[in-house]
Design a protein around this motif. Structure first.
Motif, short mmCIF file in Angstrom:
data_model
loop_
_atom_site.label_atom_id
_atom_site.label_comp_id
_atom_site.label_asym_id
_atom_site.label_seq_id
_atom_site.Cartn_x
_atom_site.Cartn_y
_atom_site.Cartn_z
N SER B 56 29.67 6.36 5.71
CA SER B 56 28.68 6.44 6.69
C SER B 56 28.47 7.57 7.20
O SER B 56 29.71 8.36 7.41
CB SER B 56 28.82 5.33 7.56
OG SER B 56 30.04 5.49 8.40
N LEU B 74 20.63 14.82 3.40
CA LEU B 74 19.76 14.37 2.38
C LEU B 74 20.75 14.24 1.03
O LEU B 74 20.72 13.15 0.35
CB LEU B 74 18.64 15.44 1.96
CG LEU B 74 17.53 15.57 3.03
CD1 LEU B 74 16.77 16.75 2.58
CD2 LEU B 74 16.80 14.14 3.14
N HIS B 77 22.77 10.93 1.79
CA HIS B 77 22.01 9.91 1.53
C HIS B 77 21.83 9.53 0.12
O HIS B 77 21.77 8.61 -0.34
CB HIS B 77 20.52 10.18 2.14
CG HIS B 77 19.56 9.41 1.78
ND1 HIS B 77 19.56 7.91 2.46
CD2 HIS B 77 18.19 9.44 1.37
CE1 HIS B 77 18.48 7.23 1.89
NE2 HIS B 77 17.72 7.97 1.30
N SER B 78 21.46 10.64 -0.85
CA SER B 78 21.47 10.51 -2.12
C SER B 78 22.65 10.13 -2.98
O SER B 78 22.59 9.63 -3.98
CB SER B 78 20.74 11.98 -2.87
OG SER B 78 21.97 12.99 -2.84
N ALA B 82 25.65 5.62 3.99
CA ALA B 82 24.57 4.82 4.87
C ALA B 82 24.15 5.92 6.10
O ALA B 82 25.09 6.18 6.82
CB ALA B 82 25.01 3.71 5.31
N VAL B 83 23.19 6.44 6.03
CA VAL B 83 22.90 7.53 7.04
C VAL B 83 21.86 6.86 8.15
O VAL B 83 20.79 6.21 7.91
CB VAL B 83 22.17 8.88 6.59
CG1 VAL B 83 22.08 9.70 7.74
CG2 VAL B 83 23.15 9.50 5.40
N ARG B 84 22.24 6.96 9.57
CA ARG B 84 21.44 6.68 10.44
C ARG B 84 21.26 7.65 11.28
O ARG B 84 22.23 8.43 11.60
CB ARG B 84 22.21 5.48 11.18
CG ARG B 84 22.31 4.15 10.49
CD ARG B 84 22.41 2.81 11.36
NE ARG B 84 24.02 3.16 11.96
CZ ARG B 84 24.75 2.26 12.40
NH1 ARG B 84 23.96 1.11 12.73
NH2 ARG B 84 26.05 2.41 13.01
N LEU B 102 13.67 13.97 6.68
CA LEU B 102 14.87 12.96 6.55
C LEU B 102 14.08 11.52 6.56
O LEU B 102 14.47 10.73 5.64
CB LEU B 102 15.70 12.80 7.90
CG LEU B 102 16.44 14.02 7.99
CD1 LEU B 102 17.52 13.64 9.26
CD2 LEU B 102 17.02 14.68 6.96
N ILE B 107 15.66 7.75 4.64
CA ILE B 107 16.72 7.80 5.77
C ILE B 107 16.25 7.14 7.08
O ILE B 107 15.00 7.36 7.55
CB ILE B 107 17.32 9.15 6.13
CG1 ILE B 107 18.09 9.71 4.72
CG2 ILE B 107 18.37 9.06 7.23
CD1 ILE B 107 18.38 11.18 5.13
N CYS B 108 17.02 6.14 7.63
CA CYS B 108 16.50 5.36 8.82
C CYS B 108 16.87 6.24 10.19
O CYS B 108 17.91 6.84 10.27
CB CYS B 108 17.56 4.01 9.28
SG CYS B 108 17.31 3.04 7.91
#
Ligand code: ZN
Ligand code: ZN
Lengths: 175, 175
Positions: B56, B74, B77-78, B82-84, B102, B107-108
């Motif tokens: 994360s 990025l 993420h790929s 889990a990116v926030r 993003l 991405i959230c």
């Protein structure tokens, strides 16, 4: 007793409360100002850490206009604490900046001489305690913004800041 | 082996050097760009810590326009990390902001809903490693300003940031 390394994180905006008792803990007169009293806040914790200095305060801060923080630095200076301040040249000239006030009180201030923006906001208390984070020393940062301050005695974190302060202090020697 | 708590402090401006090898460590082709190669810098250290995420990345940053930092997020993420991201509403709308990039990648991202300036610049990697300091995620901050980044695994410092991220994430829930 076992030695414990102090670590503390403070988040802002801080609740607004009177901090007079932090400056005058021995006073037997109740403060008559209109702010809430007896409330510990992020800002009062910050002030306490700052005022814990007994020998030295090395301060490297981009924006410094907060009156109570200025009072804290002046208080330390008047107690004989060796205060050194590195400030951003451009911000120091802005209305409301406390840098001129500190200078007039006889505190050693050096402004960065280059064209580089000095964006630090850190203080080292007694060569022991690091106070650093996102927070500029302004009323807006303290009362209005989402900000953080990290306070630690961990030598591996404190020592690099001491070294960097020394480097910037020498680099910006006006002599 | 004894557990050691990681602590590191990085100062900026960073030397400018190629960071391609950090993104593609397995590449057998030498990079042909004109920047210096094989140089470890404050920025490359910063990137390595960021790219060390395996589960994360929680990111709360006021200004985010740096292309290589955007590429790092990025990339994570790929890889399924889990990116926030919590971003400042006003800055996110500025030309050059990477927040829209993003978002488009899935991405959230949550922008602070209030009128308060979100001035943080911190990241928590794998709920374990805190990266925080004065540095906004912009090219100016990395290459031109005097800035600091503090990297630590100390739980007493990491945990409050995790808690504050969670609080801001819930508070800024658009639903
Ligand atoms: Zn009062
Ligand atoms: Zn290259």
């Amino acid at each position: 007793r076992p030695e414990r390394t102090l670590h503390e994180v403070l988040f802002f905006p801080s609740k607004v409360a009177c901090v007079e008792h932090i400056f005058t803990p021995a006073s037997t007169y109740p403060c008559l100002c209109s702010l809430p009293h007896g409330v510990e806040t992020s800002f009062s914790r910050f002030l306490r850490h700052l005022l814990s200095a007994t020998s030295s305060l090395d301060l490297c801060v981009f924006a410094f206009s907060h009156m109570a923080l200025s009072r804290a630095v002046l208080t330390l200076h008047s107690r004989g604490v060796a205060v050194r301040v590195i400030a951003d040249k451009d911000y120091a000239a802005i209305t409301g900046s406390q840098i001129g006030v500190l200078r007039k009180a006889g505190i050693c201030v050096r402004c960065d001489v280059g064209s580089v923006c000095m964006h630090h906001k850190f203080a080292v208390v007694d060569g022991r305690l690091l106070i650093t984070g996102s927070l500029n020393w302004t009323l807006t940062a303290v009362q209005s913004n989402m900000e953080n301050i990290l306070v630690t005695e961990e030598p591996e974190l404190v020592q690099p800041f001491i070294k960097e302060f020394h480097r910037l202090w020498e680099f910006n020697d006006p002599a």
